[in-house]
Design an enzyme around this catalytic site. Structure first.
Site, PDB file in Angstrom:
ATOM      1  N   ARG A  93      -1.160   4.197   9.640  1.00 46.30           N
ATOM      2  CA  ARG A  93      -0.324   3.445   8.703  1.00 46.30           C
ATOM      3  C   ARG A  93       1.140   3.495   9.145  1.00 46.30           C
ATOM      4  O   ARG A  93       1.851   2.481   9.063  1.00 46.30           O
ATOM      5  CB  ARG A  93      -0.458   4.012   7.283  1.00 46.30           C
ATOM      6  CG  ARG A  93       0.507   3.330   6.316  1.00 46.30           C
ATOM      7  CD  ARG A  93       0.359   3.815   4.894  1.00 46.30           C
ATOM      8  NE  ARG A  93       1.372   3.191   4.050  1.00 46.30           N
ATOM      9  CZ  ARG A  93       1.442   3.322   2.727  1.00 46.30           C
ATOM     10  NH1 ARG A  93       0.543   4.040   2.090  1.00 46.30           N
ATOM     11  NH2 ARG A  93       2.394   2.727   2.039  1.00 46.30           N
ATOM     12  N   ASN A 147      -7.860  -1.000   1.061  1.00 53.31           N
ATOM     13  CA  ASN A 147      -6.967  -2.052   1.538  1.00 53.31           C
ATOM     14  C   ASN A 147      -7.255  -2.377   2.998  1.00 53.31           C
ATOM     15  O   ASN A 147      -7.876  -1.600   3.694  1.00 53.31           O
ATOM     16  CB  ASN A 147      -5.503  -1.587   1.388  1.00 53.31           C
ATOM     17  CG  ASN A 147      -4.979  -1.823  -0.010  1.00 53.31           C
ATOM     18  OD1 ASN A 147      -5.239  -2.849  -0.608  1.00 53.31           O
ATOM     19  ND2 ASN A 147      -4.229  -0.863  -0.530  1.00 53.31           N
ATOM     20  N   CYS A 169      -8.268  -4.627  -7.134  1.00 48.51           N
ATOM     21  CA  CYS A 169      -6.984  -4.024  -6.780  1.00 48.51           C
ATOM     22  C   CYS A 169      -6.321  -3.449  -8.023  1.00 48.51           C
ATOM     23  O   CYS A 169      -6.429  -4.008  -9.121  1.00 48.51           O
ATOM     24  CB  CYS A 169      -6.079  -5.089  -6.150  1.00 48.51           C
ATOM     25  SG  CYS A 169      -4.424  -4.518  -5.703  1.00 48.51           S
ATOM     26  N   ASP A 170      -5.602  -2.353  -7.831  1.00 48.24           N
ATOM     27  CA  ASP A 170      -4.941  -1.710  -8.965  1.00 48.24           C
ATOM     28  C   ASP A 170      -3.556  -2.278  -9.260  1.00 48.24           C
ATOM     29  O   ASP A 170      -2.989  -2.007 -10.310  1.00 48.24           O
ATOM     30  CB  ASP A 170      -4.823  -0.203  -8.723  1.00 48.24           C
ATOM     31  CG  ASP A 170      -3.871   0.116  -7.582  1.00 48.24           C
ATOM     32  OD1 ASP A 170      -3.861  -0.630  -6.594  1.00 48.24           O
ATOM     33  OD2 ASP A 170      -3.149   1.124  -7.664  1.00 48.24           O
ATOM     34  N   HIS A 199      -2.609  -9.376  -3.610  1.00 48.02           N
ATOM     35  CA  HIS A 199      -1.202  -9.102  -3.271  1.00 48.02           C
ATOM     36  C   HIS A 199      -0.428 -10.395  -3.030  1.00 48.02           C
ATOM     37  O   HIS A 199       0.549 -10.418  -2.283  1.00 48.02           O
ATOM     38  CB  HIS A 199      -1.091  -8.186  -2.032  1.00 48.02           C
ATOM     39  CG  HIS A 199      -1.504  -6.783  -2.303  1.00 48.02           C
ATOM     40  ND1 HIS A 199      -1.438  -5.780  -1.357  1.00 48.02           N
ATOM     41  CD2 HIS A 199      -1.998  -6.190  -3.420  1.00 48.02           C
ATOM     42  CE1 HIS A 199      -1.875  -4.640  -1.877  1.00 48.02           C
ATOM     43  NE2 HIS A 199      -2.216  -4.875  -3.126  1.00 48.02           N
ATOM     44  N   TYR A 264       4.258  -8.061  -4.641  1.00 46.75           N
ATOM     45  CA  TYR A 264       4.109  -8.104  -3.185  1.00 46.75           C
ATOM     46  C   TYR A 264       4.643  -9.390  -2.566  1.00 46.75           C
ATOM     47  O   TYR A 264       4.844  -9.465  -1.356  1.00 46.75           O
ATOM     48  CB  TYR A 264       2.632  -7.928  -2.800  1.00 46.75           C
ATOM     49  CG  TYR A 264       2.163  -6.499  -2.805  1.00 46.75           C
ATOM     50  CD1 TYR A 264       2.214  -5.716  -1.654  1.00 46.75           C
ATOM     51  CD2 TYR A 264       1.642  -5.922  -3.963  1.00 46.75           C
ATOM     52  CE1 TYR A 264       1.782  -4.407  -1.651  1.00 46.75           C
ATOM     53  CE2 TYR A 264       1.202  -4.608  -3.968  1.00 46.75           C
ATOM     54  CZ  TYR A 264       1.276  -3.856  -2.817  1.00 46.75           C
ATOM     55  OH  TYR A 264       0.847  -2.561  -2.817  1.00 46.75           O
ATOM     56  N   ARG A 284       7.554   3.748   4.290  1.00 50.46           N
ATOM     57  CA  ARG A 284       6.768   4.172   3.130  1.00 50.46           C
ATOM     58  C   ARG A 284       5.716   5.219   3.522  1.00 50.46           C
ATOM     59  O   ARG A 284       5.446   6.141   2.758  1.00 50.46           O
ATOM     60  CB  ARG A 284       6.108   2.931   2.509  1.00 50.46           C
ATOM     61  CG  ARG A 284       5.191   3.205   1.339  1.00 50.46           C
ATOM     62  CD  ARG A 284       5.922   3.656   0.124  1.00 50.46           C
ATOM     63  NE  ARG A 284       4.973   4.049  -0.917  1.00 50.46           N
ATOM     64  CZ  ARG A 284       5.214   4.959  -1.830  1.00 50.46           C
ATOM     65  NH1 ARG A 284       6.370   5.583  -1.866  1.00 50.46           N
ATOM     66  NH2 ARG A 284       4.308   5.268  -2.730  1.00 50.46           N
TER      67      ARG A 284
END
Length: 441
Positions: A93, A147, A169-170, A199, A264, A284
């Site tokens: 990531r 994701n 998705c949350d 998103h 997003y 992030r």
């Protein structure tokens, strides 16, 4: 009442304790007979699992608990698989976020080049999980919130069209919770209309249980404050970088003043702003590794050392509640309305019927049934068509091993300024993803 058997795929995730806590908090409406953790990284999973074993013995000793790296053991005799895998973990990531930033392009986990790189890793992992599930528990439902959900959902549509997989998705859940706080309503009593890709979408209507239109109040508030609230109303999305994202919704609203935007969209509509406000050396991923990662694993080690979870550091994740809601809707045929990622089939009337869209659905024992959202305006439709094409090219590139199609996918992303920049990013990604991506020709 029937009791259910669950496997959590991605047992070593920092989100697993919060999900287990949420399951324990909901045993009265969703009883368990068995809970298993599965992860292909046994060492990482064991740290979390040993702590959860103590937690389960103290709070639900009648629920059988186990953890394993053996897919046959994990997926045999289960009713639901709750999947939240991260292929490549946080090390990859970090590269997803930092490589695009070399070229002043948005570096983000699920959006733009980072999301495409992550998607190329996730497809294989998800297909493997589905194969395990269908081999050992063919009647099982997979509730997937891994994701990037849009790319994963498109891959499922193409490669596993008959599989019992629901992608959800949350993020809309968290935003709806903020909306509820803004208007003083319980989010569960709010009925919404929404359209988009994951998103990548907009709320077109928000009403309370009596049919009162809440949109004017919400639009006024968001135009001034974004979704920023004066107190924490969720356990997720609370870091400073997320607060900036909630605040930026005020600028997103200016482009679609009649619709409330998904946060997003800032990555696509204001990519220059995002790049200017991102530290290319500390993204992030670094925040998560320094924060949530250390906190959750520290709490797990402390529980194991103490031999008790009483007073321990695990907490219920608010965002996990939607997973229990989804499982209940399927198990008990409740036809609860939830936002799911499903094949369009006319839900958005003037959009590709085969697109995997995010819309309100009624969820029952047969899965989600999308509700019609009508026609959408040209601006949103144009953005969605470009994004959909990019995501489909990612899946085609994975299936065909096509360098050209992945280059096209990156070029089509609204976050990337040119084909030349897209090619540089792609070549850099290939170098670091050799262990995870198919060979591209």
């Amino acid at each position: 009442m029937k009791k259910f058997s669950i496997v959590i795929a991605g047992g070593g995730s920092t989100y697993t304790p919060g999900i287990v806590m949420m399951l324990l908090d909901n045993l009265n409406r969703f009883p368990l007979r068995s809970l298993k953790l599965y992860d292909n990284d046994g060492e990482r999973q064991e740290t979390i699992a040993k702590a959860l074993e103590i937690l389960m013995k103290e709070n639900a000793p009648d629920v059988e608990f186990g953890y394993t790296t053996d897919p046959q053991v994990a997926f045999t005799d289960v009713d639901f698989c709750m999947a939240h895998i991260r292929v490549g973990k946080y090390a990859m990531r970090e590269l997803d976020e930092k490589i695009p930033m070399r070229y002043r392009v948005v570096g983000q986990e699920t959006c733009g080049p980072g999301g495409i790189a992550y998607g190329m890793r996730s497809i294989g992992g998800m297909m493997e999980l589905i194969d395990f599930m269908e081999t050992y528990s063919p009647d099982c439902w997979m509730l997937n919130y891994s994701n990037p959900a849009s790319i994963v959902a498109e891959a499922c549509r193409v490669l596993k069209p008959q599989s019992k997989v629901i992608n959800i998705c949350d993020m809309p859940v968290g935003t709806k919770r903020r909306m509820g706080y803004i208007v003083g309503k319980d989010p569960k009593d709010m009925v919404v209309k929404y359209f988009g890709l994951n998103h990548f979408g907009w709320w077109t209507s928000v009403k309370d249980e009596n049919g009162t239109d809440l949109m004017p109040q919400l639009l006024e508030y968001v135009s001034q404050n974004g979704y920023l609230t004066d107190r924490a109303v969720e356990t997720q999305h609370m870091d400073e970088s997320w607060q900036q994202t909630h605040r930026k919704a005020a600028d997103l609203l200016k482009l679609t003043p009649q619709f409330l935007p998904n946060t997003y969209l800032k990555y696509y509509l204001y990519p220059d702003y995002v790049v200017d406000h991102t530290n290319p050396d500390h993204t992030r991923a670094n925040e998560v590794m320094e924060g949530r990662e250390k906190e959750v694993f520290g709490a797990a080690r402390a529980i194991v050392q103490a031999g008790t979870a009483k007073g321990g550091g695990f907490t219920i994740d608010n965002h996990a509640s939607f997973i229990v809601d989804l499982a209940c809707a399927i198990a008990f045929n409740t036809h609860e309305q939830m936002l799911c990622i499903v094949e369009n089939k006319g839900a958005i009337c003037n959009f590709d019927s085969t697109a995997m869209v995010e819309v309100p659905c009624l969820v029952g024992s047969d899965g989600p049934e999308p509700l019609c959202q009508g026609d959408i305006p040209t601006f949103a439709k144009g953005m969605m068509e470009e994004q959909l094409a990019s995501e489909r090219l990612v899946v085609e590139a994975w299936i065909e091993g096509s360098y050209l199609k992945l280059w096209q996918a990156l070029t089509l992303s609204k976050t990337v300024p040119s084909a030349a920049v897209a090619k540089k990013i792609l070549d850099d990604f290939i170098e670091v993803n050799r262990e995870y991506w198919p060979l591209l020709k």
